[in-house]
Design a protein around this motif. Structure first.
Motif, PDB file in Angstrom:
ATOM      1  N   THR A 153       0.851  -1.186   0.000  1.00  0.00           N
ATOM      2  CA  THR A 153       0.000   0.000   0.000  1.00  0.00           C
ATOM      3  C   THR A 153       0.890   1.241   0.000  1.00  0.00           C
ATOM      4  O   THR A 153       1.988   1.241   0.557  1.00  0.00           O
ATOM      5  CB  THR A 153      -0.937   0.024   1.216  1.00  0.00           C
ATOM      6  N   LEU A 154       0.387   2.297  -0.643  1.00  0.00           N
ATOM      7  CA  LEU A 154       1.151   3.531  -0.808  1.00  0.00           C
ATOM      8  C   LEU A 154       0.474   4.692  -0.080  1.00  0.00           C
ATOM      9  O   LEU A 154      -0.751   4.726   0.037  1.00  0.00           O
ATOM     10  CB  LEU A 154       1.285   3.894  -2.287  1.00  0.00           C
ATOM     11  N   ARG A 155       1.271   5.627   0.372  1.00  0.00           N
ATOM     12  CA  ARG A 155       0.714   6.872   0.890  1.00  0.00           C
ATOM     13  C   ARG A 155       0.289   7.744  -0.284  1.00  0.00           C
ATOM     14  O   ARG A 155       0.935   7.763  -1.331  1.00  0.00           O
ATOM     15  CB  ARG A 155       1.763   7.608   1.739  1.00  0.00           C
ATOM     16  N   TRP A 156      -0.805   8.468  -0.114  1.00  0.00           N
ATOM     17  CA  TRP A 156      -1.252   9.381  -1.159  1.00  0.00           C
ATOM     18  C   TRP A 156      -0.256  10.534  -1.283  1.00  0.00           C
ATOM     19  O   TRP A 156       0.498  10.829  -0.349  1.00  0.00           O
ATOM     20  CB  TRP A 156      -2.650   9.921  -0.834  1.00  0.00           C
ATOM     21  N   ALA A 157      -0.278  11.193  -2.430  1.00  0.00           N
ATOM     22  CA  ALA A 157       0.697  12.254  -2.707  1.00  0.00           C
ATOM     23  C   ALA A 157       0.673  13.356  -1.650  1.00  0.00           C
ATOM     24  O   ALA A 157       1.727  13.864  -1.243  1.00  0.00           O
ATOM     25  CB  ALA A 157       0.444  12.835  -4.097  1.00  0.00           C
ATOM     26  N   ASN A 158      -0.524  13.720  -1.177  1.00  0.00           N
ATOM     27  CA  ASN A 158      -0.601  14.816  -0.203  1.00  0.00           C
ATOM     28  C   ASN A 158      -0.211  14.397   1.205  1.00  0.00           C
ATOM     29  O   ASN A 158      -0.231  15.200   2.134  1.00  0.00           O
ATOM     30  CB  ASN A 158      -2.007  15.427  -0.193  1.00  0.00           C
ATOM     31  N   GLU A 159       0.153  13.116   1.396  1.00  0.00           N
ATOM     32  CA  GLU A 159       0.609  12.641   2.698  1.00  0.00           C
ATOM     33  C   GLU A 159       2.138  12.621   2.799  1.00  0.00           C
ATOM     34  O   GLU A 159       2.677  12.321   3.862  1.00  0.00           O
ATOM     35  CB  GLU A 159       0.073  11.225   2.954  1.00  0.00           C
ATOM     36  N   VAL A 160       2.804  12.918   1.703  1.00  0.00           N
ATOM     37  CA  VAL A 160       4.266  12.850   1.674  1.00  0.00           C
ATOM     38  C   VAL A 160       4.842  14.263   1.541  1.00  0.00           C
ATOM     39  O   VAL A 160       4.516  14.980   0.589  1.00  0.00           O
ATOM     40  CB  VAL A 160       4.766  11.969   0.511  1.00  0.00           C
ATOM     41  N   ARG A 161       5.671  14.656   2.488  1.00  0.00           N
ATOM     42  CA  ARG A 161       6.312  15.963   2.431  1.00  0.00           C
ATOM     43  C   ARG A 161       7.528  15.897   1.505  1.00  0.00           C
ATOM     44  O   ARG A 161       8.245  14.896   1.473  1.00  0.00           O
ATOM     45  CB  ARG A 161       6.765  16.414   3.817  1.00  0.00           C
ATOM     46  N   SER A 162       7.752  16.979   0.796  1.00  0.00           N
ATOM     47  CA  SER A 162       8.939  17.057  -0.055  1.00  0.00           C
ATOM     48  C   SER A 162      10.110  17.603   0.748  1.00  0.00           C
ATOM     49  O   SER A 162       9.939  18.156   1.853  1.00  0.00           O
ATOM     50  CB  SER A 162       8.675  17.968  -1.260  1.00  0.00           C
ATOM     51  N   ILE A 163      11.312  17.483   0.188  1.00  0.00           N
ATOM     52  CA  ILE A 163      12.503  18.043   0.835  1.00  0.00           C
ATOM     53  C   ILE A 163      12.371  19.549   1.008  1.00  0.00           C
ATOM     54  O   ILE A 163      12.780  20.117   2.015  1.00  0.00           O
ATOM     55  CB  ILE A 163      13.762  17.680   0.017  1.00  0.00           C
ATOM     56  N   ALA A 164      11.741  20.188   0.016  1.00  0.00           N
ATOM     57  CA  ALA A 164      11.554  21.641   0.101  1.00  0.00           C
ATOM     58  C   ALA A 164      10.609  22.020   1.239  1.00  0.00           C
ATOM     59  O   ALA A 164      10.755  23.083   1.854  1.00  0.00           O
ATOM     60  CB  ALA A 164      11.020  22.178  -1.224  1.00  0.00           C
ATOM     61  N   ASP A 165       9.625  21.157   1.534  1.00  0.00           N
ATOM     62  CA  ASP A 165       8.658  21.458   2.590  1.00  0.00           C
ATOM     63  C   ASP A 165       9.325  21.619   3.949  1.00  0.00           C
ATOM     64  O   ASP A 165       8.824  22.366   4.801  1.00  0.00           O
ATOM     65  CB  ASP A 165       7.601  20.347   2.672  1.00  0.00           C
ATOM     66  N   ILE A 166      10.427  20.933   4.172  1.00  0.00           N
ATOM     67  CA  ILE A 166      11.083  21.011   5.485  1.00  0.00           C
ATOM     68  C   ILE A 166      12.401  21.776   5.424  1.00  0.00           C
ATOM     69  O   ILE A 166      13.148  21.813   6.398  1.00  0.00           O
ATOM     70  CB  ILE A 166      11.324  19.599   6.067  1.00  0.00           C
ATOM     71  N   GLY A 167      12.680  22.381   4.270  1.00  0.00           N
ATOM     72  CA  GLY A 167      13.833  23.269   4.177  1.00  0.00           C
ATOM     73  C   GLY A 167      15.165  22.621   3.897  1.00  0.00           C
ATOM     74  O   GLY A 167      16.203  23.295   3.939  1.00  0.00           O
TER      75      GLY A 167
END
Length: 297
Positions: free
Chosen positions: A163-177
């Motif tokens: 099972t996969l997490r939906w796209a909006n459940e995964v933070r990008s590297i940019a999201d956390i700086g």
């Protein structure tokens, strides 16, 4: 042998593969239960009004979604039930993608896909095809009234559904700086770090790593058990979903018809494109094939 948690069929084109899902992981750890120290009776969780501090009965509890700070929209159980996904017994493959395109951050929980006796040949065909192509199948599956995005991939001699997490459940590297890091390292530092990594490199043997906290707690539990202080709690086993009949007819013919249908659809799209402006077609990742068919009607 672990119990299956779901039974149905993997579907792509006109091909169905009757399968069952068996969890590929087993949870091990220390489960602490709340007990009354005076009697060792189990202590449950109370539902308490956070303003008054008083206990609230189940009949007085409703579900709400916060719209603004301190303001809620209350939804009835009937309204919520209407949007729950329809329980199905099909893993609908939506597309095939390159295996390396899916980030490890999306992976959630793995299951082994176990073929039914009548499906061993077509199961093997899908396994070998994915293995040789380096692709995986992106699919929708509904388990326990919850819709999941999933990926089907070969692993060893079998197939795994993760099972996969939906796209909006995964933070990008940019999201956390992390994309803003600024640090220079010298060649000498890189060479030293590489040598250290080489010296610490060894073969992967997962059994040599274990939870030392769990080990120590369970050793203490075993010692106390010998003193007559062991408590045992039994949990009900999960219900098994009823199997669905999924007969497989001539495999070669199903594959031929599936490919033929794709070619016909492509030819019709090309013909329509010449007569009118092309319309952009999209697929929602969270929409199952059964719902797409209903919409078409």
């Amino acid at each position: 042998m672990p119990r299956s948690v779901w039974k149905g069929a993997v579907s792509f084109g006109l091909v169905n593969i009757p399968v069952s899902l068996v969890s590929a992981t087993a949870r091990h750890g220390v489960d602490f239960d709340w007990l009354d120290k005076r009697t060792l009776d189990p202590v449950g969780y109370k539902r308490v009004n956070k303003v008054t501090g008083k206990e609230v009965s189940n009949k007085d509890i409703v579900k709400g979604v916060e719209h603004e700070k301190g303001e809620y929209i209350v939804l009835s159980n009937e309204e919520i039930q209407a949007f729950l996904p329809e329980t199905t017994h099909t893993v609908d493959i939506l597309a095939f993608v390159e295996a390396h395109d899916i980030s490890i951050l999306h992976f959630e929980k793995p299951y082994y896909l176990m073929p039914e006796k009548s499906a061993e040949k077509v199961y093997t065909l899908l396994h070998e095809t994915l293995k040789r192509s380096g692709k995986v199948g992106v699919a929708n599956v509904v388990m326990h009234t919850k819709q999941h995005l999933a990926v089907i991939m070969p692993l060893g001699d079998g197939l795994v559904l993760n099972t996969l997490r939906w796209a909006n459940e995964v933070r990008s590297i940019a999201d956390i700086g992390l994309d803003e890091l600024e640090a220079d390292v010298s060649k000498r530092e890189l060479d030293m770090a590489a040598r250290l990594v080489d010296e610490m490199t060894e073969s992967w043997h997962p059994e040599q790593y274990y939870d030392t906290f769990q080990e120590r707690v369970m050793d203490l539990v075993a010692r106390k058990a010998r003193e007559g202080k062991l408590e045992t709690i039994n949990s009900p086993e999960p219900e098994e979903a009823p199997p669905r009949s999924a007969d497989v007819i001539d495999l070669t013919e199903l594959l031929r018809q599936s490919l033929s249908g794709k070619r016909i659809a492509t030819e019709q799209d090309d013909s329509n494109a010449k007569n009118k402006a092309p319309a952009r077609r999209t697929r929602r990742a969270g929409t199952s094939s059964s719902k797409r068919r209903k919409t078409a009607k």
